[in-house]
Design a protein around this motif. Structure first.
Motif, PDB file in Angstrom:
ATOM      1  N   GLY A 183      -4.671  23.995   6.852  1.00  0.00           N
ATOM      2  CA  GLY A 183      -4.225  25.332   6.668  1.00  0.00           C
ATOM      3  C   GLY A 183      -5.235  26.237   5.873  1.00  0.00           C
ATOM      4  N   ALA A 184      -5.088  27.485   5.637  1.00  0.00           N
ATOM      5  CA  ALA A 184      -5.808  28.280   4.822  1.00  0.00           C
ATOM      6  C   ALA A 184      -6.094  27.502   3.400  1.00  0.00           C
ATOM      7  CB  ALA A 184      -5.414  29.589   4.808  1.00  0.00           C
ATOM      8  N   ASN A 185      -7.207  27.300   3.052  1.00  0.00           N
ATOM      9  CA  ASN A 185      -7.426  26.645   1.661  1.00  0.00           C
ATOM     10  C   ASN A 185      -6.638  25.469   1.489  1.00  0.00           C
ATOM     11  OD1 ASN A 185      -9.278  28.797   1.140  1.00  0.00           O
ATOM     12  ND2 ASN A 185      -7.236  30.088   0.660  1.00  0.00           N
ATOM     13  N   ALA A 186      -6.259  24.535   2.544  1.00  0.00           N
ATOM     14  CA  ALA A 186      -5.490  23.536   2.225  1.00  0.00           C
ATOM     15  C   ALA A 186      -6.236  22.394   2.950  1.00  0.00           C
ATOM     16  CB  ALA A 186      -4.155  23.615   2.874  1.00  0.00           C
ATOM     17  N   PHE A 187      -6.374  21.257   2.440  1.00  0.00           N
ATOM     18  CA  PHE A 187      -6.872  20.203   3.101  1.00  0.00           C
ATOM     19  C   PHE A 187      -6.265  18.701   2.951  1.00  0.00           C
ATOM     20  CE2 PHE A 187      -9.644  23.182   1.271  1.00  0.00           C
ATOM     21  CZ  PHE A 187     -10.704  23.346   2.539  1.00  0.00           C
ATOM     22  N   ARG A 188      -6.407  17.751   3.542  1.00  0.00           N
ATOM     23  CA  ARG A 188      -6.014  16.402   3.368  1.00  0.00           C
ATOM     24  C   ARG A 188      -7.222  15.378   3.980  1.00  0.00           C
ATOM     25  NH1 ARG A 188      -1.206  15.526   7.967  1.00  0.00           N
ATOM     26  NH2 ARG A 188      -2.189  15.786   9.717  1.00  0.00           N
ATOM     27  N   GLY A 189      -7.156  14.152   3.634  1.00  0.00           N
ATOM     28  CA  GLY A 189      -8.059  13.295   3.976  1.00  0.00           C
ATOM     29  C   GLY A 189      -7.774  11.856   3.339  1.00  0.00           C
ATOM     30  N   THR A 190      -8.793  11.129   3.304  1.00  0.00           N
ATOM     31  CA  THR A 190      -8.595   9.759   2.705  1.00  0.00           C
ATOM     32  C   THR A 190      -9.807   9.492   1.716  1.00  0.00           C
ATOM     33  OG1 THR A 190     -10.144   8.775   4.614  1.00  0.00           O
ATOM     34  CG2 THR A 190      -7.760   8.898   4.892  1.00  0.00           C
ATOM     35  N   LEU A 191      -9.515   8.294   0.746  1.00  0.00           N
ATOM     36  CA  LEU A 191     -10.321   8.148  -0.130  1.00  0.00           C
ATOM     37  C   LEU A 191     -10.635   6.712  -0.014  1.00  0.00           C
ATOM     38  CD1 LEU A 191      -8.362   9.282  -3.551  1.00  0.00           C
ATOM     39  CD2 LEU A 191     -10.178  10.595  -2.144  1.00  0.00           C
ATOM     40  N   ASP A 192     -12.100   6.227  -0.109  1.00  0.00           N
ATOM     41  CA  ASP A 192     -12.381   5.112  -0.094  1.00  0.00           C
ATOM     42  C   ASP A 192     -12.755   4.516  -1.533  1.00  0.00           C
ATOM     43  OD1 ASP A 192     -13.517   2.516   0.697  1.00  0.00           O
ATOM     44  OD2 ASP A 192     -15.380   3.352   1.667  1.00  0.00           O
ATOM     45  N   GLY A 227      -7.460  13.880 -14.191  1.00  0.00           N
ATOM     46  CA  GLY A 227      -7.252  14.466 -15.299  1.00  0.00           C
ATOM     47  C   GLY A 227      -6.759  13.592 -16.675  1.00  0.00           C
ATOM     48  N   THR A 228      -5.786  12.437 -16.329  1.00  0.00           N
ATOM     49  CA  THR A 228      -5.283  11.385 -17.295  1.00  0.00           C
ATOM     50  C   THR A 228      -5.262  10.016 -16.629  1.00  0.00           C
ATOM     51  OG1 THR A 228      -2.853  11.681 -16.694  1.00  0.00           O
ATOM     52  CG2 THR A 228      -4.049  13.032 -18.658  1.00  0.00           C
ATOM     53  N   PRO A 229      -6.522   9.359 -16.306  1.00  0.00           N
ATOM     54  CA  PRO A 229      -6.642   8.142 -15.517  1.00  0.00           C
ATOM     55  C   PRO A 229      -5.738   7.267 -16.091  1.00  0.00           C
ATOM     56  CG  PRO A 229      -8.796   9.237 -15.874  1.00  0.00           C
ATOM     57  CD  PRO A 229      -7.897  10.280 -16.719  1.00  0.00           C
ATOM     58  N   ALA A 230      -4.972   6.550 -15.441  1.00  0.00           N
ATOM     59  CA  ALA A 230      -3.882   5.550 -15.742  1.00  0.00           C
ATOM     60  C   ALA A 230      -3.832   4.513 -14.772  1.00  0.00           C
ATOM     61  CB  ALA A 230      -2.774   5.922 -16.012  1.00  0.00           C
ATOM     62  N   ILE A 231      -4.715   4.229 -13.828  1.00  0.00           N
ATOM     63  CA  ILE A 231      -4.623   3.389 -12.615  1.00  0.00           C
ATOM     64  C   ILE A 231      -5.884   2.716 -12.499  1.00  0.00           C
ATOM     65  CG2 ILE A 231      -3.851   2.718 -10.623  1.00  0.00           C
ATOM     66  CD1 ILE A 231      -1.798   4.945 -10.653  1.00  0.00           C
ATOM     67  N   SER A 232      -5.978   1.424 -12.576  1.00  0.00           N
ATOM     68  CA  SER A 232      -7.382   0.719 -11.984  1.00  0.00           C
ATOM     69  C   SER A 232      -6.859   0.014 -10.469  1.00  0.00           C
ATOM     70  CB  SER A 232      -7.597  -0.284 -13.258  1.00  0.00           C
ATOM     71  OG  SER A 232      -8.870  -0.605 -12.829  1.00  0.00           O
ATOM     72  N   VAL A 233      -7.539   0.446  -9.722  1.00  0.00           N
ATOM     73  CA  VAL A 233      -7.680  -0.517  -8.338  1.00  0.00           C
ATOM     74  C   VAL A 233      -8.652  -1.494  -8.322  1.00  0.00           C
ATOM     75  CG1 VAL A 233      -7.561   0.111  -5.945  1.00  0.00           C
ATOM     76  CG2 VAL A 233      -6.749   1.796  -7.443  1.00  0.00           C
ATOM     77  N   LEU A 234      -8.420  -2.764  -8.613  1.00  0.00           N
ATOM     78  CA  LEU A 234      -9.227  -3.756  -8.468  1.00  0.00           C
ATOM     79  C   LEU A 234      -9.549  -4.086  -7.100  1.00  0.00           C
ATOM     80  CD1 LEU A 234      -8.005  -5.900 -11.388  1.00  0.00           C
ATOM     81  CD2 LEU A 234      -9.695  -4.000 -11.354  1.00  0.00           C
ATOM     82  N   PHE A 235     -10.776  -4.494  -6.789  1.00  0.00           N
ATOM     83  CA  PHE A 235     -11.085  -5.047  -5.595  1.00  0.00           C
ATOM     84  C   PHE A 235     -11.352  -4.336  -4.011  1.00  0.00           C
ATOM     85  CE2 PHE A 235      -8.316  -8.521  -7.461  1.00  0.00           C
ATOM     86  CZ  PHE A 235      -9.245  -9.024  -8.170  1.00  0.00           C
ATOM     87  N   GLY A 236     -10.994  -2.899  -4.449  1.00  0.00           N
ATOM     88  CA  GLY A 236     -11.161  -1.768  -3.788  1.00  0.00           C
ATOM     89  C   GLY A 236      -9.849  -1.501  -3.011  1.00  0.00           C
ATOM     90  N   GLY A 237      -9.869  -0.430  -2.030  1.00  0.00           N
ATOM     91  CA  GLY A 237      -8.762   0.034  -1.402  1.00  0.00           C
ATOM     92  C   GLY A 237      -8.788   1.329  -1.015  1.00  0.00           C
ATOM     93  N   ALA A 238      -7.682   1.861  -0.539  1.00  0.00           N
ATOM     94  CA  ALA A 238      -7.950   3.262   0.186  1.00  0.00           C
ATOM     95  C   ALA A 238      -6.748   4.061  -0.193  1.00  0.00           C
ATOM     96  CB  ALA A 238      -7.903   3.091   1.717  1.00  0.00           C
ATOM     97  N   SER A 270      -4.844  -2.949   1.520  1.00  0.00           N
ATOM     98  CA  SER A 270      -6.134  -2.133   1.235  1.00  0.00           C
ATOM     99  C   SER A 270      -5.878  -0.681   2.186  1.00  0.00           C
ATOM    100  CB  SER A 270      -7.169  -3.119   1.658  1.00  0.00           C
ATOM    101  OG  SER A 270      -7.326  -3.239   3.204  1.00  0.00           O
ATOM    102  N   ARG A 271      -5.161  -0.788   3.049  1.00  0.00           N
ATOM    103  CA  ARG A 271      -5.088   0.608   3.668  1.00  0.00           C
ATOM    104  C   ARG A 271      -3.617   0.902   3.907  1.00  0.00           C
ATOM    105  NH1 ARG A 271     -10.101   2.869   4.527  1.00  0.00           N
ATOM    106  NH2 ARG A 271     -11.517   0.833   4.434  1.00  0.00           N
ATOM    107  N   PRO A 272      -3.625   2.481   3.428  1.00  0.00           N
ATOM    108  CA  PRO A 272      -2.137   2.821   3.494  1.00  0.00           C
ATOM    109  C   PRO A 272      -1.614   2.776   5.004  1.00  0.00           C
ATOM    110  CG  PRO A 272      -3.756   4.793   3.703  1.00  0.00           C
ATOM    111  CD  PRO A 272      -4.371   3.365   3.060  1.00  0.00           C
ATOM    112  N   SER A 298     -16.532  11.257  -5.652  1.00  0.00           N
ATOM    113  CA  SER A 298     -17.485  10.354  -4.994  1.00  0.00           C
ATOM    114  C   SER A 298     -16.725   9.410  -3.835  1.00  0.00           C
ATOM    115  CB  SER A 298     -17.971   9.385  -6.089  1.00  0.00           C
ATOM    116  OG  SER A 298     -17.114   8.542  -6.793  1.00  0.00           O
ATOM    117  N   THR A 299     -15.333   9.247  -4.018  1.00  0.00           N
ATOM    118  CA  THR A 299     -14.539   8.381  -3.249  1.00  0.00           C
ATOM    119  C   THR A 299     -13.871   9.215  -1.854  1.00  0.00           C
ATOM    120  OG1 THR A 299     -12.484   8.843  -4.171  1.00  0.00           O
ATOM    121  CG2 THR A 299     -13.828   6.908  -5.052  1.00  0.00           C
ATOM    122  N   VAL A 300     -14.093  10.563  -1.801  1.00  0.00           N
ATOM    123  CA  VAL A 300     -13.677  11.144  -0.613  1.00  0.00           C
ATOM    124  C   VAL A 300     -14.233  10.684   0.584  1.00  0.00           C
ATOM    125  CG1 VAL A 300     -13.525  13.531   0.518  1.00  0.00           C
ATOM    126  CG2 VAL A 300     -13.065  13.303  -2.027  1.00  0.00           C
ATOM    127  N   ALA A 301     -13.702  10.356   1.539  1.00  0.00           N
ATOM    128  CA  ALA A 301     -14.275   9.520   2.782  1.00  0.00           C
ATOM    129  C   ALA A 301     -13.938  10.555   4.143  1.00  0.00           C
ATOM    130  CB  ALA A 301     -13.293   8.339   3.326  1.00  0.00           C
TER     131      ALA A 301
END
Length: 274
Positions: free
Chosen positions: A182-191, A205-216, A49-51, A173-176
């Motif tokens: 850096g300038a105009n560059a970001f990183r973070g986690t998704l919930d 763009g082309t959704p192709a993965i479903s994450v069941l039961f939640g995750g990060a 559930s967590r990277p 909506s999942t951005v945690a």
């Protein structure tokens, strides 16, 4: 649209990553071929559930400036016309690649993508939606097939939901957590909340993965000087593999040029719910 399902684990705090290609694969002049979702095949991936990779973004939120800046750019970008190019991994050692354009206000989208690799047959589709009219074919040169979405129930396997067809809004909506790199560059986690089976949103763009039961997951993003989001990268991990995907965005706010094809046949009646 074909979805690959296997055994499903009901153990708590574990995510299942499933290939969930969201296309309605129909071809031929008047007879859609292969139907849509409901196919079965490869086993579900069980993901932690967590990277756990080193170098992942810090779990504590950064200062409000970075988050506010990125969220403003995401909101601005998802609500206007844009073009996208997608590449990346999906479960079972498969690859997804695609491109298209989306006009959320006019409710128009065009997308061309394929899922390949993993020792399985390549699946590809081209789709155009104009309002409530869906046109689809498996590859260039084939005749488009028209499906009237007004005749399709929303819970049908053949329905195409134009609320968020690229998954961009669900990504936002999942951005945690967010931090600047850096300038105009970001990183973070998704919930990621536990997805319904039909509601995967990655890659954007082309959704192709479903994450069941939640995750990060972890993500990176870049913006340009005008405040448009230009890239979104996402990394999902489980105990067997790391899935990496990248979406490049461009032509923000410009006319999409999306229009219905000039030559198409009609879907047969059995594709509509009675």
């Amino acid at each position: 649209m074909h979805r690959y399902t296997g055994e499903k684990t009901m153990k708590p705090y574990r995510a299942a990553l499933l290939v969930a290609a969201t296309s309605l694969l129909i071809s031929g002049c008047t007879t859609p071929a292969n139907g849509s979702a409901g196919g079965s095949g490869s086993s579900a991936l069980r993901a932690a559930s967590r990277p756990t990779a080193s170098g992942a973004p810090a779990s504590a939120p950064a200062g409000p400036d970075a988050r506010e800046q990125l969220m403003a750019a995401l909101e601005k970008s998802k609500n206007t016309t844009y073009k996208f190019v997608v590449s990346g991994d999906v479960p079972d050692k498969k690859k997804v690649a695609g491109s298209g354009a989306f006009d959320p206000k006019a409710k128009r989208i065009t997308v061309d993508y394929k899922v390949s690799g993993g020792g399985a047959k390549t699946e590809q589709t081209q789709q155009i939606v104009v309002g409530t009219d869906l046109y689809s074919r498996q590859k260039k040169g084939e005749t488009w097939v028209h499906l009237n979405l007004k005749r399709v129930k929303k819970d049908s396997l053949y329905y195409f939901d134009m609320t968020d067809p690229t998954g961009f809004a669900r990504f936002v909506s999942t951005v945690a957590t967010v931090e600047s790199t850096g300038a105009n560059a970001f990183r973070g986690t998704l919930d990621i909340k536990g997805d319904s089976f039909n509601e995967g949103f990655l890659p954007v763009g082309t959704p192709a993965i479903s994450v069941l039961f939640g995750g990060a997951a972890t993500f990176t993003a870049t913006t340009d000087a005008a405040g448009w989001v230009t890239t979104i990268g996402v990394e999902l991990k489980d105990r067997q593999e790391t899935l990496t995907m990248v979406t490049k965005l461009s032509e923000h706010g410009k006319p999409s040029g999306i229009k219905k094809p000039s030559n198409f046949g009609e879907a047969m009646d059995f594709y509509y719910d009675k």
